[in-house]
Write a protein that holds these residues in place. Structure first.
Motif, PDB file in Angstrom:
ATOM      1  N   UNK A  67     -14.350 -15.517  18.371  1.00 43.29           N
ATOM      2  CA  UNK A  67     -15.487 -14.744  18.893  1.00 43.29           C
ATOM      3  C   UNK A  67     -15.192 -13.257  18.715  1.00 43.29           C
ATOM      4  N   UNK A  68     -16.255 -12.480  18.541  1.00 43.88           N
ATOM      5  CA  UNK A  68     -16.090 -11.033  18.328  1.00 43.88           C
ATOM      6  C   UNK A  68     -15.414 -10.343  19.498  1.00 43.88           C
ATOM      7  N   UNK A  77      -5.651  -9.746  11.843  1.00 45.24           N
ATOM      8  CA  UNK A  77      -5.622 -11.202  11.929  1.00 45.24           C
ATOM      9  C   UNK A  77      -6.986 -11.804  11.606  1.00 45.24           C
ATOM     10  N   UNK A  78      -8.042 -11.160  12.061  1.00 50.74           N
ATOM     11  CA  UNK A  78      -9.398 -11.621  11.736  1.00 50.74           C
ATOM     12  C   UNK A  78      -9.631 -11.585  10.227  1.00 50.74           C
TER      13      UNK A  78
END
Length: 186
Positions: A67-68, A77-78
């Motif tokens: 989730x944002x 990491x995203x």
């Protein structure tokens, strides 16, 4: 003289037979051996691509983007996860592309018309699912619904094939009908 003549005829017959086999039969047998080897290699590759699609779809379903507002995920990491997911989608794309490009090699090698038709239908529909504009989760669901029954029927354990024969064919045909119905909708 009689023995010498018999030996000469036997030797000449042997030479002629050896030459005829070497010139006429052996090359045909080698060419046939090569073709059969290519067919079996294509079948094995078809099976490998289906396993890759199944495993990659499961990976994509299991490892969803965070989730944002999740504070445990840094931007780096995203980005890495997004890159990994893109790489997995690229594997699915490569697998479906290989299957559609090589369908004549592996599909035509099975002895029964029904066994020839299923991989052709599968390869075309799987490729169109990947190319479609459907949502990612819908694509994953459809790819699994198409791939699992076909993979099990062509490459599963013999008792699994028999046990799931009717259910696999029904599930596959229902998914194909669903896709054909969606594709024909305005």
């Amino acid at each position: 003289m009689n023995i010498a003549w018999t030996l000469l005829v036997a030797a000449a017959t042997s030479v002629v037979t050896t030459l005829a086999v070497g010139v006429l039969v052996a090359p045909r047998m080698e060419a046939r051996k090569k073709r059969i080897g290519e067919v079996h290699t294509a079948r094995d590759t078809f099976g490998s691509h289906m396993l890759r699609i199944i495993s990659t779809c499961h990976q994509l379903q299991a490892i969803q983007p965070p989730a944002d507002d999740d504070p445990n995920w840094t931007p780096v990491l995203r980005e890495r996860l997004a890159g990994e997911r893109a790489r997995w989608w690229h594997q699915i794309d490569d697998s479906t592309r290989w299957m559609i490009d090589n369908v004549v090699t592996y599909a035509g090698s099975w002895p029964v018309r029904r066994l020839i038709k299923l991989p052709i239908t599968y390869a075309g529909h799987a490729r169109m699912v990947v190319l479609s504009e459907r949502e990612e989760n819908t694509k994953l669901e459809l790819l699994l619904q198409l791939t699992v029954p076909i993979q099990r029927q062509y490459f599963g354990w013999p008792w699994s094939r028999v046990r799931h024969l009717v259910a696999d064919h029904r599930a596959f045909e229902a998914t194909v009908a669903r896709l054909d119905g969606e594709d024909s909708a305005p």
